[in-house]
Design a protein around this motif. Structure first.
Motif, PDB file in Angstrom:
ATOM      1  N   MET A   1       0.834  -1.155   0.000  1.00 12.99           N
ATOM      2  CA  MET A   1       0.000   0.000   0.000  1.00 12.99           C
ATOM      3  C   MET A   1       0.886   1.228   0.000  1.00 12.99           C
ATOM      4  O   MET A   1       1.442   1.388   0.069  1.00 12.99           O
ATOM      5  N   GLY A   2       1.131   2.105   0.071  1.00 13.97           N
ATOM      6  CA  GLY A   2       2.084   3.198   0.108  1.00 13.97           C
ATOM      7  C   GLY A   2       2.363   3.673   1.508  1.00 13.97           C
ATOM      8  O   GLY A   2       1.900   3.096   2.457  1.00 13.97           O
ATOM      9  N   ARG A  62       4.465   5.934  -2.752  1.00  9.91           N
ATOM     10  CA  ARG A  62       3.027   6.172  -2.677  1.00  9.91           C
ATOM     11  C   ARG A  62       2.214   5.092  -3.371  1.00  9.91           C
ATOM     12  O   ARG A  62       1.095   4.810  -2.961  1.00  9.91           O
ATOM     13  N   GLY A  64       2.972   1.883  -3.669  1.00  3.04           N
ATOM     14  CA  GLY A  64       3.076   0.557  -3.078  1.00  3.04           C
ATOM     15  C   GLY A  64       3.579  -0.449  -4.103  1.00  3.04           C
ATOM     16  O   GLY A  64       4.057  -0.092  -5.176  1.00  3.04           O
ATOM     17  N   SER A  70      -3.523  -0.388  -4.750  1.00  9.09           N
ATOM     18  CA  SER A  70      -3.418   0.937  -4.141  1.00  9.09           C
ATOM     19  C   SER A  70      -4.494   1.879  -4.669  1.00  9.09           C
ATOM     20  O   SER A  70      -5.066   2.663  -3.907  1.00  9.09           O
ATOM     21  N   ARG A  74      -6.942   2.908  -1.741  1.00 12.34           N
ATOM     22  CA  ARG A  74      -6.603   4.244  -1.233  1.00 12.34           C
ATOM     23  C   ARG A  74      -7.533   5.318  -1.774  1.00 12.34           C
ATOM     24  O   ARG A  74      -8.023   6.154  -1.027  1.00 12.34           O
TER      25      ARG A  74
END
Length: 147
Positions: A1-2, A62, A64, A70, A74
């Motif tokens: 994920m970041g 960011r 990931g 992501s 996100r």
């Protein structure tokens, strides 16, 4: 994920500590007129370069490991496979950083690329100032010894 905001702050702690060590080391070798010395500008340039590298790494992380995951988790945007197939090479460059889910959604914050540019320019400017101060010092010392 970041990397999250808290992760970015925690990631910056070693950079801040290393920048503090650089500044203290440059300050301990104090000779001459205060901060207007080549070593001070070299230290400031090193601090700027370290922060540029940290900003770049924050932007790089960011997306990931899985861009599709992501994007969907996100930002809540569906990953556009057709757009990504056409623009895949753009997201693989080292600079400017992009992690695009579609034409309008980028996971890399907008401040990352300008901050990297500004910090690298500050680094170059500090090295230029240090070189100019060093040359000026050598010329002035040369005139004093040959008079």
């Amino acid at each position: 994920m970041g990397i999250s905001f808290v992760g970015a702050v925690l990631f910056w702690i070693p950079t801040v500590l290393l920048c503090g060590v650089v500044v203290v080391a440059a300050r301990r070798r104090r000779r001459g007129q205060g901060w207007l010395r080549p070593s001070s500008f070299v230290a400031l340039g090193c601090v700027a370069l370290l922060n540029a590298a940290t900003v770049w790494l924050v932007g790089f992380s960011r997306a990931g490991l899985d861009l599709r995951e992501s994007c969907e988790s996100r930002s809540g945007v569906r990953f556009d496979d057709a757009w990504n197939d056409v623009h895949y090479a753009e997201s693989q460059r080292f600079f400017p950083l992009h992690a695009k889910c579609s034409a309008s959604v980028d996971l890399v914050p907008a401040w990352i690329n300008p901050a990297v540019i500004a910090l690298v320019l500050l680094f170059v400017g500090c090295l230029g100032a240090a070189g100019w101060l060093g040359v000026r010092h050598v010329i002035r010392e040369g005139k004093k010894t040959h008079v």
